[in-house]
Design a protein around this motif. Structure first.
Motif, PDB file in Angstrom:
ATOM      1  N   PRO A 105       0.794  -1.239   0.000  1.00 25.98           N
ATOM      2  CA  PRO A 105       0.000   0.000   0.000  1.00 25.98           C
ATOM      3  C   PRO A 105       0.823   1.282   0.000  1.00 25.98           C
ATOM      4  O   PRO A 105       0.337   2.323  -0.429  1.00 25.98           O
ATOM      5  CB  PRO A 105      -0.840  -0.115   1.278  1.00 25.98           C
ATOM      6  CG  PRO A 105      -0.101  -1.067   2.152  1.00 25.98           C
ATOM      7  CD  PRO A 105       0.582  -2.035   1.223  1.00 25.98           C
ATOM      8  N   LYS A 106       2.083   1.199   0.494  1.00 27.21           N
ATOM      9  CA  LYS A 106       2.868   2.432   0.585  1.00 27.21           C
ATOM     10  C   LYS A 106       3.801   2.600  -0.606  1.00 27.21           C
ATOM     11  O   LYS A 106       4.609   3.528  -0.641  1.00 27.21           O
ATOM     12  CB  LYS A 106       3.715   2.399   1.861  1.00 27.21           C
ATOM     13  CG  LYS A 106       2.885   2.286   3.135  1.00 27.21           C
ATOM     14  CD  LYS A 106       3.745   1.786   4.297  1.00 27.21           C
ATOM     15  CE  LYS A 106       2.846   1.365   5.462  1.00 27.21           C
ATOM     16  NZ  LYS A 106       3.565   0.568   6.453  1.00 27.21           N
ATOM     17  N   ALA A 107       3.728   1.672  -1.552  1.00 23.79           N
ATOM     18  CA  ALA A 107       4.771   1.642  -2.583  1.00 23.79           C
ATOM     19  C   ALA A 107       4.389   2.418  -3.838  1.00 23.79           C
ATOM     20  O   ALA A 107       3.258   2.373  -4.299  1.00 23.79           O
ATOM     21  CB  ALA A 107       5.077   0.199  -2.945  1.00 23.79           C
ATOM     22  N   LYS A 108       5.399   3.116  -4.359  1.00 26.55           N
ATOM     23  CA  LYS A 108       5.334   3.535  -5.753  1.00 26.55           C
ATOM     24  C   LYS A 108       5.816   2.336  -6.571  1.00 26.55           C
ATOM     25  O   LYS A 108       6.590   1.515  -6.077  1.00 26.55           O
ATOM     26  CB  LYS A 108       6.246   4.723  -5.997  1.00 26.55           C
ATOM     27  CG  LYS A 108       5.708   6.002  -5.374  1.00 26.55           C
ATOM     28  CD  LYS A 108       6.575   7.176  -5.743  1.00 26.55           C
ATOM     29  CE  LYS A 108       5.933   8.466  -5.208  1.00 26.55           C
ATOM     30  NZ  LYS A 108       6.867   9.591  -5.250  1.00 26.55           N
ATOM     31  N   VAL A 109       5.347   2.258  -7.816  1.00 22.61           N
ATOM     32  CA  VAL A 109       5.650   1.068  -8.606  1.00 22.61           C
ATOM     33  C   VAL A 109       6.341   1.439  -9.912  1.00 22.61           C
ATOM     34  O   VAL A 109       5.885   2.320 -10.649  1.00 22.61           O
ATOM     35  CB  VAL A 109       4.356   0.268  -8.901  1.00 22.61           C
ATOM     36  CG1 VAL A 109       4.646  -0.887  -9.846  1.00 22.61           C
ATOM     37  CG2 VAL A 109       3.741  -0.250  -7.608  1.00 22.61           C
ATOM     38  N   ILE A 110       7.465   0.745 -10.156  1.00 17.74           N
ATOM     39  CA  ILE A 110       8.078   0.752 -11.489  1.00 17.74           C
ATOM     40  C   ILE A 110       7.747  -0.608 -12.074  1.00 17.74           C
ATOM     41  O   ILE A 110       8.012  -1.628 -11.439  1.00 17.74           O
ATOM     42  CB  ILE A 110       9.612   0.912 -11.405  1.00 17.74           C
ATOM     43  CG1 ILE A 110       9.978   2.263 -10.785  1.00 17.74           C
ATOM     44  CG2 ILE A 110      10.250   0.751 -12.781  1.00 17.74           C
ATOM     45  CD1 ILE A 110      11.459   2.361 -10.408  1.00 17.74           C
ATOM     46  N   HIS A 111       7.135  -0.646 -13.235  1.00 23.18           N
ATOM     47  CA  HIS A 111       6.710  -1.940 -13.801  1.00 23.18           C
ATOM     48  C   HIS A 111       7.302  -2.107 -15.201  1.00 23.18           C
ATOM     49  O   HIS A 111       6.977  -1.358 -16.107  1.00 23.18           O
ATOM     50  CB  HIS A 111       5.184  -2.012 -13.852  1.00 23.18           C
ATOM     51  CG  HIS A 111       4.651  -3.381 -14.194  1.00 23.18           C
ATOM     52  ND1 HIS A 111       3.314  -3.654 -14.240  1.00 23.18           N
ATOM     53  CD2 HIS A 111       5.282  -4.544 -14.496  1.00 23.18           C
ATOM     54  CE1 HIS A 111       3.139  -4.938 -14.560  1.00 23.18           C
ATOM     55  NE2 HIS A 111       4.319  -5.491 -14.735  1.00 23.18           N
ATOM     56  N   VAL A 112       8.170  -3.094 -15.349  1.00 25.47           N
ATOM     57  CA  VAL A 112       8.758  -3.401 -16.653  1.00 25.47           C
ATOM     58  C   VAL A 112       8.098  -4.656 -17.192  1.00 25.47           C
ATOM     59  O   VAL A 112       8.086  -5.696 -16.518  1.00 25.47           O
ATOM     60  CB  VAL A 112      10.280  -3.652 -16.525  1.00 25.47           C
ATOM     61  CG1 VAL A 112      10.858  -4.047 -17.879  1.00 25.47           C
ATOM     62  CG2 VAL A 112      10.989  -2.427 -15.971  1.00 25.47           C
ATOM     63  N   ASP A 113       7.533  -4.575 -18.376  1.00 24.49           N
ATOM     64  CA  ASP A 113       7.015  -5.781 -19.027  1.00 24.49           C
ATOM     65  C   ASP A 113       7.064  -5.599 -20.530  1.00 24.49           C
ATOM     66  O   ASP A 113       6.842  -4.491 -21.033  1.00 24.49           O
ATOM     67  CB  ASP A 113       5.586  -6.087 -18.583  1.00 24.49           C
ATOM     68  CG  ASP A 113       5.267  -7.583 -18.695  1.00 24.49           C
ATOM     69  OD1 ASP A 113       5.054  -8.214 -17.648  1.00 24.49           O
ATOM     70  OD2 ASP A 113       5.261  -8.115 -19.819  1.00 24.49           O
ATOM     71  N   VAL A 114       7.336  -6.679 -21.248  1.00 25.16           N
ATOM     72  CA  VAL A 114       7.393  -6.598 -22.706  1.00 25.16           C
ATOM     73  C   VAL A 114       5.986  -6.577 -23.307  1.00 25.16           C
ATOM     74  O   VAL A 114       5.792  -6.186 -24.446  1.00 25.16           O
ATOM     75  CB  VAL A 114       8.250  -7.766 -23.263  1.00 25.16           C
ATOM     76  CG1 VAL A 114       7.476  -9.081 -23.215  1.00 25.16           C
ATOM     77  CG2 VAL A 114       8.748  -7.463 -24.672  1.00 25.16           C
ATOM     78  N   ASP A 115       4.999  -6.984 -22.486  1.00 22.33           N
ATOM     79  CA  ASP A 115       3.610  -6.991 -22.945  1.00 22.33           C
ATOM     80  C   ASP A 115       2.913  -5.734 -22.414  1.00 22.33           C
ATOM     81  O   ASP A 115       2.644  -5.634 -21.221  1.00 22.33           O
ATOM     82  CB  ASP A 115       2.925  -8.255 -22.427  1.00 22.33           C
ATOM     83  CG  ASP A 115       1.451  -8.315 -22.792  1.00 22.33           C
ATOM     84  OD1 ASP A 115       0.958  -7.368 -23.449  1.00 22.33           O
ATOM     85  OD2 ASP A 115       0.787  -9.300 -22.428  1.00 22.33           O
TER      86      ASP A 115
END
Lengths: 175, 591
Positions: B294-304
């Motif tokens: 809940p406290k996190a910022k998210v970096i999301h790497v995906d090829v899709d």
């Protein structure tokens, strides 16, 4: 058309089974299709689907991304209703006996429709235009009795020039 | 040069680098089986088409190259649907060839006709119905291209019998001949996104890397190690990413999720930056999504691109191949920090406190189990730990689905990528035996062990016959608790111990005799002191399959556990870990 409707113009390869793939994707991911029109384009390799989808805008992004994952989908544009030309065609067979026929004909003429078939107490009418105009006409005809109705679903293309009209040149006021 | 469609298909498979085909012939695919005799392909004749599919998956898991399966029309095709669905969920590159009735008979309900492209549409990345033999080389080349590029996945080519028999003029296409105008996977990360992500990484006080199967698919293990070591960020490895970073590495926290360890689960819950690399926020990882990290910022790497924003909206979404993205992140972070002050930079007060916090969780809540009492069967965890200690580092471990799979993931030490073969997304019982077979065919130099459940084993055990016939010496440890164990665990915990249709019997079938009937060596272990000797014996057999029937304690459950639909904060560590924690004297408990 409610706020939840969005128009997607989807360029697909003109190959067997492509429409089934699109339809199956919508069903599998739980997306709803409001209308769908498929027809060839000027290039025989491609067809264009105009899909009106019924979604929250957050899932619209998912729909376009999932659609684009289909190998046969070449291009997708979301058409903002304000920046697109949308048209639809309707064929209606309406009850029109001697007492009401002249009223029906008058309304057809007001809406710039066409009478394409005439029976002893029925008329078949063709009307093309913006979907809201068709909605209005359909509403009016209900009073006379609609025997049969087929709407085509909407087709759309982006407007050629998108931008604010230059108001001062319209009004002629320099300031 | 004139070839038949069948000859063109076999030659096309060879041209794509295929060495092994797992399959089972039948009427509609018959023409294709004739030129196999004259080809360089090794064909492995399975006993059920589902086995062909899972074997191809196992091959792909272990080698990183596409697995190839070939079956006939109708029931042959429908039998392999489960394996296709499994490969689709876990992004396994696989090319499946199915026979089809002649073009003129399609749609007439002909013998062994099924709408294979229709049925498999939703469980393949793409499929093709061949309508002209002349298209075969192009379609096969396209199929391998689609299966292995971008987000990998299974593809299917449906080949009508009359097309196989008709003539074509041989050619071999290059990529410019492909007819795939809508397929252009984006592999390069956007530089602006990388810069923003690097800034977040540098500023984070409690970061965690959440590594998924994409790291393994993209062969990004080394890149991941480099990034983690540079930034000193701890790494959790999902069920699909076990081995992406060695479990022995101090930064590796192990598996998160429903049966993840306390530290992996809790560090995600408490982190302020979640760096998701090639993972998809699966519900078995996130638990209740609104309460996840809940406290996190998210970096999301995906090829899709469709994975970005599907479940959790990321602050920094990056569409890219995992390896390229991680390498770019490492470069960008290095540029920001400056090489000279690197060591000091990552030793800031908050980062040191975070490392200390994680060490405290690891100290207070380690993965422990009750070793005291083995009167009601051996402990499954002990079997896995002993097996690990008696096998080479690069042993490939395969599992089915259920309790044994979770114990395998929890207690095995993974030290290399591509050494863990399991069914993650679809959760396909019966995956292990055929997948182990495929893995061993792909990596004959490696020891291949499957950890299987008694329920799973009974679903696909017939492929041991294949292993014997083809001299594929796989080893299988059945953790036999006489139950459909995971279902039993849920009935015990959530249905007031009302056990409904989960009892299987420990002796029926007799696993030793069954294995011997299939040409393998069958062994049985009923007490702890037999574990080591029996595994040693199994390890010494290299000319045929071996099965060990381990009689395990049926009451043993998988812990920790986050009940389905709950927040990961509600993690239940279970009696053994709780007892361990309580046994720590007050001064030993870290705060």
């Amino acid at each position: 058309m409610s706020q939840r409707h969005h128009v997607l113009s989807v360029l697909v390869e003109n190959k067997a089974g492509v429409l089934a793939r699109v339809a199956a994707l919508f069903s599998r991911r739980g997306f709803n299709i409001y209308t769908l029109v498929a027809a060839p384009t000027d290039d025989p390799r491609f067809s264009r689907l105009t899909v009106v989808v019924d979604v929250e805008s957050s899932t619209l992004e998912q729909i376009t991304k999932q659609l684009f994952k289909l190998i046969n989908v070449v291009k997708i544009s979301e058409l903002d209703p304000d920046e697109a030309i949308e048209r639809e065609l309707a064929l209606l067979t309406v009850q029109a006996d001697v007492n009401t026929r002249s009223q029906v004909i008058e309304l057809v003429s007001v809406f710039e429709g066409k009478i394409v078939d005439v029976g002893s107490d029925q008329l078949t009418i063709m009307l093309a235009g913006e979907p809201s105009k068709l909605d209005g006409f359909e509403q009016l005809m209900r009073g006379f009795g609609i025997i049969d109705l087929q709407r085509s679903g909407r087709v759309a293309l982006a407007k050629l020039e998108i931008g604010r009209p230059k108001l001062h040149s319209v009004t002629g006021q320099a300031n | 040069m004139k070839l038949t469609g069948a000859q063109a298909l076999i030659r096309s498979l060879e041209s794509c680098g295929t060495e092994v085909v797992f399959g089972l012939p039948g009427g509609a695919i018959l023409p294709v089986y004739d030129p196999i005799i004259d080809s360089s392909l090794r064909h492995i004749l399975v006993r059920h088409e589902q086995g062909a599919g899972h074997a191809a998956e196992g091959y792909a898991h272990a080698t990183g190259r596409p697995g190839v399966a070939m079956v006939t029309s109708g029931p042959g095709a429908t039998n392999i649907v489960t394996a296709l669905a499994d490969a689709y969920m876990d992004s396994i590159p696989m090319v499946c060839i199915t026979g089809q009735v002649p073009v003129g008979a399609i749609g007439t309900d002909a013998f062994q006709e099924s709408d294979t492209t229709g049925i498999t549409m939703s469980v393949t990345k793409h499929n093709w119905l061949v309508t002209s033999a002349q298209d075969i080389p192009r379609i096969v080349a396209e199929a391998f291209h689609v299966a292995t590029t971008g987000r990998p996945g299974p593809v299917l080519i449906d080949l009508p019998k009359d097309i196989s028999n008709s003539e074509m003029e041989w050619y071999w296409p290059d990529e410019s001949d492909f007819d795939l105008p809508g397929y252009k996977p984006n592999l390069r990360p956007h530089p602006r996104m990388i810069t923003q992500a690097a800034k977040m990484i540098v500023q984070a006080q409690r970061p965690v890397i959440y590594a998924g199967g994409g790291v393994i698919k993209a062969r990004a293990s080394e890149a991941l190690l480099e990034l983690a070591q540079l930034t000193k960020i701890p790494v959790v490895t999902t069920l699909m990413a076990r081995g992406a970073i060695s479990d022995d590495h101090p930064l590796c926290l192990g598996m998160p999720g429903m049966h993840g360890n306390y530290t992996a689960v809790t560090s995600i819950q408490q982190c302020d930056l979640l760096i998701c690399l090639g993972a998809r926020f699966d519900d078995r990882v996130t638990g209740k999504i609104s309460a996840f990290a809940p406290k996190a910022k998210v970096i999301h790497v995906d090829v899709d691109p469709a994975e970005l924003g599907k479940v959790r909206v990321a602050e920094i979404p990056i569409v890219a191949d995992c390896k390229l993205a991680i390498e770019e992140l490492t470069k960008a972070v290095t540029a920001l920090v400056g090489a000279s002050s690197k060591e000091d930079f990552w030793a800031s007060k908050p980062r040191l406190e975070w490392a200390e916090q994680i060490a405290t969780w690891q100290h207070n809540y380690p993965m422990v189990y009750d070793k005291s009492d083995d009167s009601s069967g051996v402990k499954p965890q002990a079997v896995i730990e002993t097996l690990r200690s008696l096998t080479p580092d690069d042993t490939i471990l395969v599992s089915g689905v259920g309790q044994h799979q979770m114990w395998a993931s929890q207690y095995w030490k993974f030290r290399h990528p591509n050494t863990w073969v399991n069914s993650g997304g679809l959760g396909t019982m019966g995956f292990a035996v055929p997948a182990a077979l495929g893995a061993k065919v792909g990596r004959p130099d490696r020891m291949v062990w499957a950890i299987d459940g008694d329920g799973c084993f009974q679903m696909t055990a017939q492929e041991i016959v294949t292993a014997t016939m083809e001299q594929i010496p796989i080893k299988i440890a059945i953790l036999n608790n006489a139950y459909l164990g995971m279902v039993r665990q849920w009935q015990e915990m959530f249905y007031e111990e009302r056990y409904s249709e989960v009892y299987l019997s420990p002796d029926l079938p007799d696993y030793v005799k069954w294995t011997e009937a299939m040409g393998g060596v069958g062994l049985k272990v009923e007490s702890s002191d037999e574990i080591e000797n029996t595994i040693d014996k199994a390890n010494s057999i290299n000319d045929r399959p071996v099965v060990i029937d381990f009689r395990i304690d049926a009451t043993e459950k998988v812990f920790p556990m986050v009940p389905a639909g709950h927040s990961n904060d509600d993690i239940v560590v279970g009696p053994a870990i709780e007892a361990y924690f309580n046994s720590l004297s007050k001064k030993d408990i870290k705060q």
